[in-house]
Design a protein around this motif. Structure first.
Motif, PDB file in Angstrom:
ATOM      1  N   SER A   1       0.830  -1.207   0.000  1.00  0.00           N
ATOM      2  CA  SER A   1       0.000   0.000   0.000  1.00  0.00           C
ATOM      3  C   SER A   1       0.861   1.252   0.000  1.00  0.00           C
ATOM      4  CB  SER A   1      -0.910   0.026   1.223  1.00  0.00           C
ATOM      5  OG  SER A   1      -1.687   1.201   1.216  1.00  0.00           O
ATOM      6  N   ASN A   2       0.407   2.241  -0.789  1.00  0.00           N
ATOM      7  CA  ASN A   2       0.975   3.584  -0.641  1.00  0.00           C
ATOM      8  C   ASN A   2      -0.149   4.602  -0.532  1.00  0.00           C
ATOM      9  OD1 ASN A   2       0.115   3.576  -3.236  1.00  0.00           O
ATOM     10  ND2 ASN A   2       2.156   3.630  -4.174  1.00  0.00           N
ATOM     11  N   VAL A   3      -1.288   4.105  -0.056  1.00  0.00           N
ATOM     12  CA  VAL A   3      -2.446   4.983   0.141  1.00  0.00           C
ATOM     13  C   VAL A   3      -2.259   5.731   1.461  1.00  0.00           C
ATOM     14  CG1 VAL A   3      -4.955   5.034   0.435  1.00  0.00           C
ATOM     15  CG2 VAL A   3      -3.896   3.294  -1.059  1.00  0.00           C
ATOM     16  N   PRO A   4      -2.168   7.063   1.429  1.00  0.00           N
ATOM     17  CA  PRO A   4      -1.861   7.814   2.651  1.00  0.00           C
ATOM     18  C   PRO A   4      -2.760   7.475   3.841  1.00  0.00           C
ATOM     19  CG  PRO A   4      -1.742   9.254   0.745  1.00  0.00           C
ATOM     20  CD  PRO A   4      -2.242   7.932   0.239  1.00  0.00           C
ATOM     21  N   ALA A   5      -4.074   7.321   3.601  1.00  0.00           N
ATOM     22  CA  ALA A   5      -4.977   7.045   4.736  1.00  0.00           C
ATOM     23  C   ALA A   5      -4.654   5.685   5.356  1.00  0.00           C
ATOM     24  CB  ALA A   5      -6.424   7.087   4.258  1.00  0.00           C
ATOM     25  N   GLU A   6      -4.287   4.723   4.514  1.00  0.00           N
ATOM     26  CA  GLU A   6      -3.950   3.388   5.037  1.00  0.00           C
ATOM     27  C   GLU A   6      -2.621   3.436   5.784  1.00  0.00           C
ATOM     28  OE1 GLU A   6      -6.177   0.223   2.140  1.00  0.00           O
ATOM     29  OE2 GLU A   6      -4.060   0.635   1.730  1.00  0.00           O
ATOM     30  N   LEU A   7      -1.679   4.189   5.243  1.00  0.00           N
ATOM     31  CA  LEU A   7      -0.370   4.299   5.910  1.00  0.00           C
ATOM     32  C   LEU A   7      -0.531   4.965   7.279  1.00  0.00           C
ATOM     33  CD1 LEU A   7       2.068   5.211   2.993  1.00  0.00           C
ATOM     34  CD2 LEU A   7       1.483   2.971   3.908  1.00  0.00           C
ATOM     35  N   ALA A   8      -1.462   5.917   7.354  1.00  0.00           N
ATOM     36  CA  ALA A   8      -1.706   6.594   8.641  1.00  0.00           C
ATOM     37  C   ALA A   8      -2.255   5.588   9.661  1.00  0.00           C
ATOM     38  CB  ALA A   8      -2.679   7.752   8.450  1.00  0.00           C
ATOM     39  N   LEU A   9      -3.134   4.691   9.215  1.00  0.00           N
ATOM     40  CA  LEU A   9      -3.676   3.672  10.128  1.00  0.00           C
ATOM     41  C   LEU A   9      -2.587   2.680  10.541  1.00  0.00           C
ATOM     42  CD1 LEU A   9      -7.125   3.011   8.406  1.00  0.00           C
ATOM     43  CD2 LEU A   9      -6.737   4.041  10.653  1.00  0.00           C
ATOM     44  N   ALA A  10      -1.725   2.340   9.585  1.00  0.00           N
ATOM     45  CA  ALA A  10      -0.620   1.426   9.898  1.00  0.00           C
ATOM     46  C   ALA A  10       0.325   2.090  10.907  1.00  0.00           C
ATOM     47  CB  ALA A  10       0.127   1.057   8.615  1.00  0.00           C
ATOM     48  N   ALA A  11       0.555   3.383  10.728  1.00  0.00           N
ATOM     49  CA  ALA A  11       1.447   4.109  11.655  1.00  0.00           C
ATOM     50  C   ALA A  11       0.862   4.077  13.065  1.00  0.00           C
ATOM     51  CB  ALA A  11       1.637   5.547  11.182  1.00  0.00           C
ATOM     52  N   GLN A  12      -0.470   4.179  13.123  1.00  0.00           N
ATOM     53  CA  GLN A  12      -1.146   4.109  14.426  1.00  0.00           C
ATOM     54  C   GLN A  12      -0.912   2.750  15.103  1.00  0.00           C
ATOM     55  OE1 GLN A  12      -5.543   4.490  14.565  1.00  0.00           O
ATOM     56  NE2 GLN A  12      -5.095   6.658  14.225  1.00  0.00           N
ATOM     57  N   LEU A  13      -0.996   1.711  14.281  1.00  0.00           N
ATOM     58  CA  LEU A  13      -0.771   0.354  14.783  1.00  0.00           C
ATOM     59  C   LEU A  13       0.662   0.231  15.338  1.00  0.00           C
ATOM     60  CD1 LEU A  13      -2.532  -2.255  14.682  1.00  0.00           C
ATOM     61  CD2 LEU A  13      -1.360  -2.849  12.562  1.00  0.00           C
ATOM     62  N   ILE A  14       1.602   0.799  14.615  1.00  0.00           N
ATOM     63  CA  ILE A  14       3.008   0.737  15.056  1.00  0.00           C
ATOM     64  C   ILE A  14       3.192   1.567  16.328  1.00  0.00           C
ATOM     65  CG2 ILE A  14       5.419   1.199  14.430  1.00  0.00           C
ATOM     66  CD1 ILE A  14       4.426   1.013  11.444  1.00  0.00           C
ATOM     67  N   ASP A  15       2.567   2.749  16.344  1.00  0.00           N
ATOM     68  CA  ASP A  15       2.681   3.627  17.519  1.00  0.00           C
ATOM     69  C   ASP A  15       2.196   2.936  18.789  1.00  0.00           C
ATOM     70  OD1 ASP A  15       3.867   6.019  16.746  1.00  0.00           O
ATOM     71  OD2 ASP A  15       2.004   6.797  15.897  1.00  0.00           O
ATOM     72  N   ASN A  16       1.199   2.066  18.631  1.00  0.00           N
ATOM     73  CA  ASN A  16       0.599   1.418  19.802  1.00  0.00           C
ATOM     74  C   ASN A  16       1.236   0.088  20.141  1.00  0.00           C
ATOM     75  OD1 ASN A  16      -1.198   3.461  20.203  1.00  0.00           O
ATOM     76  ND2 ASN A  16      -2.687   2.610  18.768  1.00  0.00           N
ATOM     77  N   ARG A  17       2.335  -0.252  19.490  1.00  0.00           N
ATOM     78  CA  ARG A  17       2.882  -1.578  19.741  1.00  0.00           C
ATOM     79  C   ARG A  17       3.495  -1.677  21.131  1.00  0.00           C
ATOM     80  NH1 ARG A  17       7.840  -1.779  15.420  1.00  0.00           N
ATOM     81  NH2 ARG A  17       9.331  -0.630  16.679  1.00  0.00           N
ATOM     82  N   ASP A  18       3.631  -2.906  21.570  1.00  0.00           N
ATOM     83  CA  ASP A  18       3.881  -3.153  22.985  1.00  0.00           C
ATOM     84  C   ASP A  18       5.292  -3.649  23.261  1.00  0.00           C
ATOM     85  OD1 ASP A  18       3.112  -5.236  21.336  1.00  0.00           O
ATOM     86  OD2 ASP A  18       2.625  -6.545  23.014  1.00  0.00           O
TER      87      ASP A  18
ATOM     88  N   TYR B   1       9.368  -2.063  10.985  1.00  0.00           N
ATOM     89  CA  TYR B   1       7.964  -1.702  11.198  1.00  0.00           C
ATOM     90  C   TYR B   1       7.031  -2.910  11.167  1.00  0.00           C
ATOM     91  CZ  TYR B   1      10.097   2.719   9.644  1.00  0.00           C
ATOM     92  OH  TYR B   1      10.923   3.801   9.479  1.00  0.00           O
ATOM     93  N   LEU B   2       7.465  -4.000  11.763  1.00  0.00           N
ATOM     94  CA  LEU B   2       6.618  -5.198  11.811  1.00  0.00           C
ATOM     95  C   LEU B   2       5.738  -5.163  13.050  1.00  0.00           C
ATOM     96  CD1 LEU B   2       5.886  -8.144  10.878  1.00  0.00           C
ATOM     97  CD2 LEU B   2       7.771  -8.905  12.333  1.00  0.00           C
ATOM     98  N   VAL B   3       4.456  -5.248  12.837  1.00  0.00           N
ATOM     99  CA  VAL B   3       3.530  -5.356  13.969  1.00  0.00           C
ATOM    100  C   VAL B   3       2.266  -6.090  13.527  1.00  0.00           C
ATOM    101  CG1 VAL B   3       2.515  -3.060  13.575  1.00  0.00           C
ATOM    102  CG2 VAL B   3       2.366  -4.073  15.822  1.00  0.00           C
ATOM    103  N   VAL B   4       1.765  -6.920  14.436  1.00  0.00           N
ATOM    104  CA  VAL B   4       0.500  -7.618  14.201  1.00  0.00           C
ATOM    105  C   VAL B   4      -0.393  -7.298  15.399  1.00  0.00           C
ATOM    106  CG1 VAL B   4      -0.633  -9.883  14.004  1.00  0.00           C
ATOM    107  CG2 VAL B   4       1.523  -9.442  12.793  1.00  0.00           C
ATOM    108  N   SER B   5      -1.599  -6.922  15.109  1.00  0.00           N
ATOM    109  CA  SER B   5      -2.567  -6.578  16.134  1.00  0.00           C
ATOM    110  C   SER B   5      -2.726  -7.746  17.126  1.00  0.00           C
ATOM    111  CB  SER B   5      -3.878  -6.271  15.420  1.00  0.00           C
ATOM    112  OG  SER B   5      -4.846  -5.959  16.313  1.00  0.00           O
ATOM    113  N   ARG B   6      -2.823  -7.427  18.419  1.00  0.00           N
ATOM    114  CA  ARG B   6      -2.806  -8.454  19.479  1.00  0.00           C
ATOM    115  C   ARG B   6      -3.766  -9.624  19.239  1.00  0.00           C
ATOM    116  NH1 ARG B   6      -2.240  -4.061  22.363  1.00  0.00           N
ATOM    117  NH2 ARG B   6      -0.386  -3.835  23.637  1.00  0.00           N
ATOM    118  N   HIS B   7      -4.993  -9.313  18.823  1.00  0.00           N
ATOM    119  CA  HIS B   7      -6.019 -10.363  18.663  1.00  0.00           C
ATOM    120  C   HIS B   7      -5.722 -11.316  17.517  1.00  0.00           C
ATOM    121  CE1 HIS B   7      -8.247  -8.232  21.590  1.00  0.00           C
ATOM    122  NE2 HIS B   7      -8.365  -7.170  20.842  1.00  0.00           N
TER     123      HIS B   7
END
Ligand SMILES: CC(C)(COP(=O)(O)OP(=O)(O)OC[C@H]1O[C@@H](n2cnc3c(N)ncnc32)[C@H](O)[C@@H]1OP(=O)(O)O)[C@@H](O)C(=O)NCCC(=O)NCCS
Length: 167
Positions: A9-26, A71-77
């Protein structure tokens, strides 16, 4: 688990959501540098059929025959279903189309899951080094040669520069 799609993906809105996922990683990682993330050579997203982004991985910004994974992250669930494995498989395929001859990644010593992810995909451990941030953290360096002509040792040695090896 229902079907997951793996897409570049290089869709800005999708990249923003992915960045959020990375920001919240544990994993106690350093805060994401969003500018660098957007400059990635390729961002792969794992998406549910409903379109939710539940995983992300990238080949980081850069050029030439050496590529860095990050930037590897997988949502907890969604963990332990092989999604990271597939994200990495896709990154390897994309790297080949980009003319990359060697991939490398750096992983904090305690990140067992990420180390397993790379080793299962055929990556080789290079060496452990002290973090250049002076934190005392041990960082492992891993690589995967994608072409026969690459001198992996030479490349890895030049990438680590004057970092202090942990023996
Ligand atoms: C690392 C991470 C991406 C793995 O995602 P995942 O989709 O759950 O990984 P997979 O299901 O593909 O796991 C593949 C293999 O890795 C290993 N692994 C994954 N999670 C593990 C864990 N918590 N502990 C030990 N081994 C683990 C296993 O060998 C696993 O195979 P198995 O399930 O057949 O035993 C996920 O745990 C995560 O997002 N962690 C936080 C962010 C992070 O650490 N990112 C990497 C920064 S370098």
């Amino acid at each position: 688990m229902s079907k997951i799609n793996f897409v570049i993906s290089n869709v800005p809105a999708e990249l923003a959501l992915a960045a959020q996922l990375i920001d919240n990683r544990d994993d106690n990682a350093h805060p994401l540098n969003h500018k660098d993330f957007y400059k990635s050579r390729a961002v792969i997203l794992a998406k549910t059929v409903a379109g939710d982004i539940i995983g992300c991985a990238a080949i980081k910004a850069g050029e030439g025959i050496v590529g860095e994974l990050g930037y590897l992250v997988v949502s907890r669930h969604y963990r332990r279903h092989g999604i990271a494995q597939q994200l990495t498989q896709k990154r390897i395929e994309v790297a080949q189309t980009l003319g990359i001859s060697i991939l490398y990644a750096t992983i904090r010593d305690e990140n067992v899951a990420s180390k397993a992810n790379l080793l299962k995909m055929g990556f080789q451990f290079w060496r452990d080094y002290l973090s250049i941030r002076g934190t005392g953290n041990i960082v492992g360096w891993y690589f995967l040669a994608l072409t026969d002509d690459i001198d992996a040792s030479k490349v890895m040695q030049s990438l680590v520069g004057d970092r202090i090896p942990v023996v």
